[in-house]
Structure formats: C-alpha cells, structure tokens
Write an enzyme that holds these catalytic residues in place. Structure first.
Site, short mmCIF file in Angstrom:
data_model
loop_
_atom_site.label_atom_id
_atom_site.label_comp_id
_atom_site.label_asym_id
_atom_site.label_seq_id
_atom_site.Cartn_x
_atom_site.Cartn_y
_atom_site.Cartn_z
N ASP A 85 16.70 2.11 -77.03
CA ASP A 85 17.19 2.48 -78.46
C ASP A 85 16.25 3.61 -79.08
O ASP A 85 16.29 3.99 -80.33
CB ASP A 85 16.76 1.29 -79.37
CG ASP A 85 17.75 0.17 -78.99
OD1 ASP A 85 18.71 0.37 -78.52
OD2 ASP A 85 17.49 -0.93 -79.39
N LYS B 228 16.93 -0.59 -87.14
CA LYS B 228 18.37 -0.36 -86.87
C LYS B 228 18.97 -1.62 -86.95
O LYS B 228 18.39 -2.73 -86.71
CB LYS B 228 18.84 0.71 -85.82
CG LYS B 228 18.33 -0.09 -84.34
CD LYS B 228 19.09 -1.09 -83.97
CE LYS B 228 18.68 -1.90 -82.80
NZ LYS B 228 19.05 -3.33 -82.41
O1 C5P Z 1 15.56 0.05 -72.74
P1 C5P Z 1 14.93 -1.03 -72.96
O2 C5P Z 1 13.57 -1.14 -72.26
O3 C5P Z 1 14.52 -1.23 -74.57
O4 C5P Z 1 15.52 -2.38 -72.58
C1 C5P Z 1 14.92 -3.64 -72.63
C2 C5P Z 1 15.53 -4.77 -71.64
O5 C5P Z 1 16.78 -5.14 -72.50
C3 C5P Z 1 16.00 -4.11 -70.54
O6 C5P Z 1 15.12 -4.41 -69.51
C4 C5P Z 1 17.28 -5.05 -70.13
O7 C5P Z 1 16.91 -6.46 -69.70
C5 C5P Z 1 18.09 -5.26 -71.39
N1 C5P Z 1 19.03 -4.19 -71.62
C6 C5P Z 1 19.91 -4.32 -71.09
N2 C5P Z 1 21.01 -3.35 -71.20
C7 C5P Z 1 20.73 -2.22 -72.10
C8 C5P Z 1 19.71 -2.15 -72.76
C9 C5P Z 1 18.57 -3.34 -72.63
O8 C5P Z 1 20.14 -4.99 -70.31
N3 C5P Z 1 21.84 -1.56 -72.27
#
Ligand code: C5P
Length: 322
Positions: free
Chosen positions: A158, A25
């Site tokens: 995502d 993406k």
């Molecule tokens: O959701 P995911 O585990 O992929 O996110 C990885 C990291 O990216 C999270 O631990 C956070 O530090 C950051 N993140 C964030 N806000 C979001 C999505 C991700 O701060 N909305």
C-alpha cells in the site's frame, strides 16, 4: 559511505527539522485473487485517499532513533502496539532510502499518528511514505518520484498509494497504480474499533474460507468498472451500490461484532457501509459533509466504536508540510 549533502532541496526549518504528512485510505473496491507462490494475493483494488493524516518529522542526528506519538503509540491517546525500532516501516524506509542514496542512515524520526494502527486504513504505509518524502528533503538525496515509488513498493503493497494519493486502481499485489479521475469530493464516516486486526491473519482467513468452499475461489475477480464510473461522476447511490471488499467476509468471521457496527452505520443514515481494507474500521458513505458530521456524532454515542471520524477524499498523497 558519504554523508548526506547539507541543505537538501530546501524546506529545512530553522531547527533543521523537515516534516511530511500522508493520508489514510479506504478501498472502495477490493477484489482479492488467488494466493501467489510468494505469499501475496493478486489484487484489483481501487484506493481512495481520505483526510486523516499522519505526520513524520525528521532531524539530523547520528544513527537512527524513533519516537511515536498519538494513535497507537501507547501514550494514552490510543492503543499501544506501534513498534519504535527496526520493525517500524518508517525505520525501514530510512534504511532503504539511505542505501539507495549511498549515504549513512542518520536521523531522528518522529511519527505523529492520527491514523489508528492495524485498522485497515494503511496507517503504517502512510508513515513510510511520509518518511521517504521527509528524508529525501533532509538528506538532499534528490530521488525522483519514480525512485520513491520503487522504494515504496519494497516497503509494502500500500505504500506506493500512500505516496501518490488521490484515487487509483491498484493491481498485482496492490503496488502497481493507475490514477483514476474523480470529479467530486466524497464524504465518509469512519468507525474505528478498539482492537486492530492483523492483515496477514485476515488474508489467511479468506484462504481458509475459500479452501472450505464457503467462498468462491478467487479465480474470477469482479470488474472495477462500476466503482470507477461511479467515482468519476457520482451520484452517491451509484457509488454506494458499487462498493465491495473481498476481505469483508473473513474480517466479519474474525470479528462477528462488526456486523452490528456495519448495521449501526447504515441505520444512522450512511448510504452504504463496508469494512475498510482488512478492517476492522467501518467506512460509511455519506451524502455530503453535513451528513458525515451528523453521522459521526450519532455513531460516537452508539457505543459500537472506540473513535468515529468524518473524513473526505480524494486528498493528496505524501508531501512536505511547514
Ligand atoms: O505488502 P504488505 O507487507 O503490507 O502486506 C502485509 C501482508 O498482507 C502480507 O504479508 C500478506 O500476508 C498480505 N497481503 C496479501 N496480498 C496482498 C497484499 C498483502 O496476501 N496483495
């Protein structure tokens, strides 16, 4: 704990393998709000699924095992760094779906990567979404698309979009989606750097820049309307003018050489260039497919990227192949 029902809803190849693929993406709009108490940021983002796919193939086995080929696997076709154990989202997806279905997590998992890791292209999320779809078929769990979307959101912000594909507005931490209509195909050139960037590190850098007053605090997010309107009806200059990414400033601070990469992309003839997600991939918007292919050839020789790809979107989300 019961075993998976044999057969599943079809698609089992003669050797018992099931394969699914899911797309990378680009965030054509990424508005990042304030840091929440749970460590995530409130997002308003517009995702576009593009034609770079990872494939996950699963087979019956006892227990879980994982192999990774291609980009990021350390097999010589890309930088190493994709874990082959429980730290991999595909492994976590298998355990989560098995728990949801009340069965034991038994499968050989194989990821064929085309999407580079830690590139801001949601490669790990694509793998997780493809694994959910493939294992649902292998195990015959008969999970609904809604069940899979709920599991996807547990795996990462995502992952629900990797499952859905197309174009969508993502809110909350990016996992709540509303599909967006795009009436035309959009062509891009993706410039991929040699070293990845860690998503949490880029978000933390944004928080620091905001705390220091270098950037606005994120209390007010820019409207997603201009980009959604441009995506719906074109033309390319309207979308070019509407592209935005709040993670670009922190990514540039962490990787100053990205400025040169962005400039090289627009100098080559892209309508606009921006950092994809948390970077370091640069996405350049091209007028059409021929232009994207020409830009890719030119940028491949410019020495600013490890790999350059011409892609288009929107494309479908995770689905079975073969
Ligand atoms: O959701 P995911 O585990 O992929 O996110 C990885 C990291 O990216 C999270 O631990 C956070 O530090 C950051 N993140 C964030 N806000 C979001 C999505 C991700 O701060 N909305």
């Amino acid at each position: 704990m019961r075993n998976a029902t044999s057969g599943g809803p079809g698609r089992l190849a003669g050797n018992g393998a099931v394969a699914a693929r899911a797309p990378a993406k680009v965030n054509v709009h990424l508005g990042v709000g304030r840091l929440r108490p749970d460590g995530y940021h409130e997002l308003q983002t517009v995702y576009l699924a593009v034609s770079l796919f990872d494939t996950v193939t699963v087979r019956r086995a006892e227990g879980l095992s994982l192999t990774v080929r291609g980009e990021g696997s350390g097999d010589g076709r890309g930088p190493s760094g994709v874990p082959v154990d429980r730290r991999n989202l595909v492994w976590q997806a298998a355990e989560l779906l098995a728990r949801h279905a009340g069965i034991s997590a038994d499968a050989d998992l194989e990821i064929d990567k085309t999407i580079p890791a830690a590139a801001g292209l949601a490669g790990g999320s694509a793998d997780a979404a493809a694994a959910l779809v493939a294992l649902d078929a292998l195990w015959g769990t008969r999970a609904t698309r809604g069940d899979l979307a709920t599991l996807a959101a547990e795996l990462g912000s995502d992952v629900p979009f990797s499952l859905l594909g197309g174009v969508a507005l993502g809110t909350h931490r990016g996992e709540r989606l509303s599909p967006v209509l795009a009436r035309r195909r959009w062509d891009w050139v993706l410039g991929i750097a040699g070293d990845g960037l860690s998503t949490p590190v880029v978000y933390a850098e944004l928080d620091e820049l905001r705390a220091a007053g270098t950037l606005p605090d994120g209390a007010e997010l820019a409207s997603t309307e201009p980009v959604i309107t441009a995506l719906r009806s074109g033309p390319a200059p309207a979308l070019a003018a509407a592209l935005s990414n709040d993670l670009q400033a922190p990514a540039l601070r962490l990787r100053p050489e990205l400025r040169r990469a962005l400039r090289a992309t627009t100098d080559a003839g892209a309508r606009a260039a921006l950092v994809s997600g948390s970077g370091p991939t640069v996405a350049g918007l091209a007028d059409d497919e021929d232009t994207a292919v020409r830009l890719a050839a030119e940028l491949a020789g410019a020495g600013v990227f490890r790999t350059v790809r011409a892609v288009h979107g929107p494309v479908h989300g995770a689905r079975l192949v073969g």
